[in-house]
Design an enzyme around this catalytic site. Structure first.
Site, short mmCIF file in Angstrom:
data_model
loop_
_atom_site.label_atom_id
_atom_site.label_comp_id
_atom_site.label_asym_id
_atom_site.label_seq_id
_atom_site.Cartn_x
_atom_site.Cartn_y
_atom_site.Cartn_z
N ASP A 213 0.88 -1.17 0.00
CA ASP A 213 0.00 0.00 0.00
C ASP A 213 0.92 1.22 0.00
OD1 ASP A 213 -2.08 1.75 -0.05
OD2 ASP A 213 -3.18 0.84 1.61
C1 BGC Z 1 -4.92 3.34 -0.24
C2 BGC Z 1 -5.00 2.29 -1.32
C3 BGC Z 1 -4.81 2.94 -2.65
C4 BGC Z 1 -3.47 3.67 -2.67
C5 BGC Z 1 -3.15 4.33 -3.98
C6 BGC Z 1 -3.69 4.22 -0.34
O1 BGC Z 1 -3.81 5.30 0.48
O2 BGC Z 1 -4.97 2.74 1.03
O3 BGC Z 1 -6.21 1.62 -1.26
O4 BGC Z 1 -4.90 1.99 -3.66
O5 BGC Z 1 -3.49 4.66 -1.66
O6 BGC Z 1 -3.97 5.41 -4.19
#
Ligand code: BGC
Length: 744
Positions: free
Chosen positions: A266
Site C-alpha cells: 500500500d
Molecule cells: C490506499 C490504497 C490505494 C493507494 C493508492 C492508499 O492510500 O490505502 O487503497 O490503492 O493509496 O492510491
C-alpha cells in the site's frame, strides 16, 4: 504489373523477416514459449540495477520496465469503483487531462448486496475494459476486508461481513477484470478493518478468526480468482508491518496458498529494507507519501527497495535470490498483461458500461421496510412528490479517499426521480439539512454550489411544511464521502446520522404518513425513528447511474432484490467489536495494539450466538412480491466422510409481480469440540420467478461447508456428528431446517 511485383517483394521480405524472427526472436519475447521459460530468459538478460529498479516505483503510480529489452512499465490505478483520474508524474495534483473521465460503478458494498456472482463478473469485465482503454496494467482493487465495525470509514469499498459471501463475489470480479489482460490487485491484505491509526494498529487476532473470518476471501481471490497482484496493508500483525510480514506474505500467501503473482505495498506501507527484502514484498509504492495527497517528490532512489537494497547487495550483506524471486513475479505480471499481445483493446464510458453500472445498482439496492406497501410509489395517486435532503443532489463520486473519481456523468437521485416521473406529478426538492457543502477531492471539483445560510430549524420547518402538502415524501440522506463519514483515513465517531438528520426524519414522519427514507451509505446507521417511518430503502454510493437506479426501484420498474451484506445493529454497543472487542482509540503515531477479542463472532455470528436482536439482519431485503418457501429436503440424512449432500427447496413467487429472491443456506454444527457460531452462511442462490412460478433451488453441501479451523491441530476439520442445514431468507428469517449427520 507493378502491383504484382510489389506484392511479390512484400511477400518475400515478410517471409525473410519471419525467417529472421524465427531464428533470432529471444525466448522471452516468444509468446509460443512457456511463460516460465520466458521469465528465466528475461531474468538472465537483466543487470542487477535493472532488477532492483523494477521492485519500486518511479512515479506516483508506475514502476519501470527494462527499456533496453523492450519490457514495458507497469501502470497502476485506483480502483475499485472506476478508473482514477490522472495525477502528475510526481505529485498528487491533477494532471489536467481532458480524456480521463470514467464511468463510476456502484461501491463494492452495493455489488455484494446483489448477492449475484454474475453481477460481479459483469462489474469486473466492465471496469477492466475501462482500465485497459486507459492503458493501465493493474487496478488497485477489489477490496475484501471484512466488515468488523460500522465505524470503519472504508467499509463502502469492501464486500461485507461474511467471508463466504465476499469469497463468492470477489472471484468473478477478478476474472472479469483479468479477461482484459489487466491485473486485479486484491486489497488490503490483511486485517485492515478500521482507518484511524491504520499505519500504527498492531492487530491481535486469534488463529481461528484469522482463518475463518479474515483470510478466506483473500484465499479465494488467490486460489480461485487467480489474482495476478495483491496489495499488502498498512497495519501491523504480530508487531510487524504487513508490507513485510513473514507470516502473512511468505508463510501463508506465497507458501500455503501458492500465490505466484506480485505483492504490491500500500502507498507508503514499507518501512524497512531488510524486512521488505526477506519477507515477501515485491513492489514498493508510495514511500514517504501518505498514499493520498501529501508526499515527497522524487524520492524514488531512496525507497527502501531502491539504493538501500542495491547497497546491501553490493556490500555482500544480502544475496540476489530474493531479488530474482521478486523480479520473476513482476515479469510474470508484465507477461500476463502488457506483453500479452492478444488482450482486447478495452473501452471507456461506453453505453454498455453505463448499463452495467445501472443493472448492478438496481440489483443491489435493498428494501429494508415497507409497511402498508407505501412503495412502489403509485404515480396515479401522486400529484405532488416532495424530495428532502442533501444526498438527493450531492455528487457522491468525488471524495472518500483514493477511490474518488472524475466522472463523465453522474445522475443525482433527484434528477433520476424527476426524469422518471416526468409530467405525471410535480417533484419538489427542499434541502432539509446541511451536510457537507464542499465538493472537491484532490483537485477534482464537482462544481456544485451547496452553500446554505438558513439555520437547521428553518430548514426543518420548511421541509415539514412542504411535507404536509405532499402525497409522498422521499427523504434522501445518510452519510457522505467526507472525513468522519464514509471516507478513507478516518472513521465515523458514532452510529447515528450526523447533521441533525434524525430530528428531521422524525419531524417528517409526523408530517406525512407516506414517508420513504432512503439511506445512502456504505455502513450501517442507527435508526431511532425506525418505528415511525413506514418505508426504508438502503441505497449505496451507486455511482454514475445513482438517480435512474434509485428511481426505478422507488417507482417499481425494478422489483428490489438486494440483501444486506452486513448487519445493522440497534446500538453501537451491540456490535461485537465495540461490545467485547477492541477498537482503536485516539490517533497515535506510536504502535497501538488492537485486539479482536470477539474472535470468530463477527457480524451475524455474534448477534445469532449471543441472541442480540439486530435492527436489520445480515441477508435481509424485501421485495414488492412475496416468496413462499416449501420444505427443504436432503438426498440422504447421512453424509459419508468423503461425500456430498444435495439439498433442494422449492421457492414460489406468491405475489403478482416478477421478482428475484436470494435463498440462503446456513449450516449449524449441533455439537463441536470447539465453540462455533450458531450458524454460518455456506450457500446462496438468487432465483428469478414470475408470479405463481415455483422453482427448485438446489445446494451442494460438502465437507468444507461443515469445517472449522482447529487451531490446536492447525487445520480445517469437519467433526462427525449432527448438523443442520438451515434455509433462510435472512440470518433471522428461517424458512426450513433439515437435520443430517456426518459419518465417522
Ligand atoms: C490506499 C490504497 C490505494 C493507494 C493508492 C492508499 O492510500 O490505502 O487503497 O490503492 O493509496 O492510491
Amino acid at each position: 504489373m507493378i502491383n504484382k511485383r510489389l506484392t511479390a517483394s512484400v511477400v518475400a521480405s515478410l517471409f525473410c523477416i519471419h525467417l529472421v524472427q524465427a531464428q533470432t526472436l529471444p525466448v522471452y519475447l516468444d509468446e509460443s514459449k512457456p511463460m516460465e521459460a520466458r521469465i528465466e530468459d528475461a531474468l538472465q538478460r537483466m543487470t542487477l540495477e535493472e532488477k532492483v529498479a523494477m521492485t519500486h516505483a518511479q512515479s506516483k503510480f508506475s514502476s519501470p520496465g527494462v527499456e533496453r529489452l523492450g519490457i514495458p512499465e507497469v501502470w497502476m490505478t485506483d480502483g475499485p469503483h472506476g478508473i482514477r483520474p490522472e495525477v502528475l508524474w510526481d505529485e498528487w495534483d491533477q494532471a489536467g487531462w481532458t480524456n480521463d473521465s470514467c464511468v463510476a460503478f456502484p461501491a463494492l458494498t452495493c455489488l455484494a448486496a446483489t448477492w449475484n456472482p454474475d453481477m460481479a463478473l459483469l462489474y469486473g469485465k466492465s471496469i477492466g475494459e475501462e482500465a485497459r482503454y486507459r492503458k493501465k496494467t493493474v487496478i488497485l482493487g477489489p477490496g475484501v476486508n471484512i466488515y468488523r465495525t460500522p465505524l470503519n470509514g472504508r467499509n463502502f469499498e469492501y464486500m461485507g461481513e461474511d467471508p463466504y459471501l465476499a469469497s463468492r463475489m470477489v472471484v468473478p470480479y477478478i476474472q472479469g477484470v483479468q479477461q482484459n489482460g489487466v491485473a486485479a490487485c486484491v486489497k488490503h491484505y490483511a486485517l485492515n478493518n478500521h482507518e484511524v491509526n491504520r499505519h500504527t494498529s498492531n492487530i491481535i487476532v486469534d488463529e481461528r478468526a484469522l482463518r475463518e473470518i479474515y483470510l478466506p476471501a483473500f484465499k479465494a481471490a488467490v486460489q480461485e480468482g487467480k489474482a495476478w497482484t495483491l496489495m499488502a496493508s498498512y497495519n501491523l500483525y504480530q508487531k510487524q508491518h504487513v508490507c513485510h510480514n513473514q507470516r502473512l506474505l511468505n508463510d501463508i500467501l506465497k507458501g500455503e496458498w501458492g500465490f505466484d503473482g506480485a505483492v504490491v505495498s500500500d502507498w507508503g506501507g514499507v518501512h524497512d529494507t531488510e524486512e521488505a527484502i526477506h519477507n515477501g514484498m515485491d513492489m514498493e509504492f508510495g514511500s514517504w507519501t501518505n498514499g493520498l495527497s501529501a508526499g515527497t517528490s522524487n524520492a524514488y532512489d531512496n525507497y527502501y527497495l531502491a539504493h538501500p537494497y542495491l547497497k546491501l547487495i553490493r556490500e555482500g550483506k544480502v544475496g540476489t535470490q530474493e531479488l530474482d524471486d521478486k523480479v520473476r513475479r513482476i515479469l510474470r505480471l508484465i507477461f500476463r498483461t502488457e506483453m500479452n499481445r492478444n488482450r482486447p483493446w478495452g473501452a471507456l464510458n461506453s453505453e454498455a458500461h453505463y448499463a452495467a453500472a445501472r443493472q448492478i445498482a438496481e440489483e443491489g439496492i435493498v428494501l429494508l421496510k415497507n409497511e402498508g406497501a407505501v412503495l412502489p410509489i403509485d404515480l396515479s395517486q401522486a400529484k405532488r412528490i416532495l424530495v428532502v435532503g442533501e444526498n438527493a443532489v450531492k455528487m457522491m463520486t468525488v471524495g472518500g479517499g483514493s477511490s474518488s473519481l472524475k466522472v463523465q456523468r453522474e445522475i443525482s437521485p433527484l434528477d433520476g426521480i424527476r426524469e422518471r416521473v416526468g409530467q405525471q406529478a410535480e417533484v419538489l426538492w427542499v434541502r432539509g439539512y446541511v451536510g457537507d457543502a464542499s465538493g472537491e477531492y484532490n483537485g477534482v471539483v464537482t462544481g456544485q454550489d451547496l452553500k446554505e445560510s438558513r439555520s437547521p430549524q428553518e430548514l426543518i420547518a420548511e421541509a415539514v411544511e412542504e411535507a404536509r402538502k405532499a402525497d409522498y415524501v422521499i427523504f434522501i440522506g445518510g452519510l457522505n464521502k467526507s472525513n468522519g463519514q464514509d471516507c478513507e483515513d478516518s472513521d465515523r465517531s458514532g452510529l447515528n446520522l450526523s447533521y441533525g438528520q434524525d430530528e428531521l426524519i422524525a419531524a417528517l414522519a409526523q408530517a406525512n404518513p407516506r414517508l420513504v427514507v432512503v439511506n445512502i451509505s456504505g455502513n450501517a446507521i442507527a435508526m431511532p425513528w425506525v418505528k415511525e417511518v413506514p418505508a426504508i430503502v438502503q441505497d449505496w454510493y451507486v455511482g454514475s447511474e445513482a438517480g435512474p437506479a434509485l428511481a426505478s426501484v422507488l417507482m417499481g420498474d425494478v422489483n428490489p432484490s438486494g440483501k444486506l451484506p452486513f448487519t445493522f445493529p440497534v446500538r453501537l454497543e451491540d456490535s461485537p467489536a465495540h461490545c467485547v472487542g477492541e477498537y482503536t482509540g485516539q490517533r497515535s503515531w506510536e504502535t497501538v495494539d488492537v485486539e479482536y477479542k470477539e474472535g470468530i463472532l463477527v457480524g451475524y455470528r455474534w448477534h445469532d450466538t449471543k441472541r442480540i436482536k439486530p435492527l436489520f439482519p445480515f441477508g435481509h431485503g424485501l421485495s414488492y412480491t412475496t416468496f413462499r418457501y416449501g420444505k427443504a429436503t436432503i438426498d440422504s440424512p447421512v453424509m459419508k466422510a468423503d461425500g456430498k449432500l444435495t439439498l433442494t427447496v422449492p421457492v414460489t413467487n406468491a405475489g403478482n409481480r416478477p421478482g428475484a429472491e436470494v435463498v440462503q443456506l446456513y449450516i449449524r454444527d449441533v455439537k463441536s469440540a470447539l465453540p462455533r457460531p450458531l450458524k454460518e452462511l455456506k450457500g446462496f442462490c438468487k432465483v428469478r420467478l414470475q408470479p405463481g412460478e415455483t422453482r427448485e433451488v438446489t445446494f451442494t453441501i460438502d465437507r468444507e461447508a461443515l469445517s472449522y479451523y482447529d487451531d490446536n491441530q492447525s487445520k480445517w476439520v469437519a467433526e462427525p456428528g449432527k448438523f443442520e442445514a438451515i434455509v433462510a431468507a435472512s440470518a433471522t428469517d428461517i424458512r426450513s431446517t433439515v437435520p443430517f449427520r456426518l459419518e465417522e
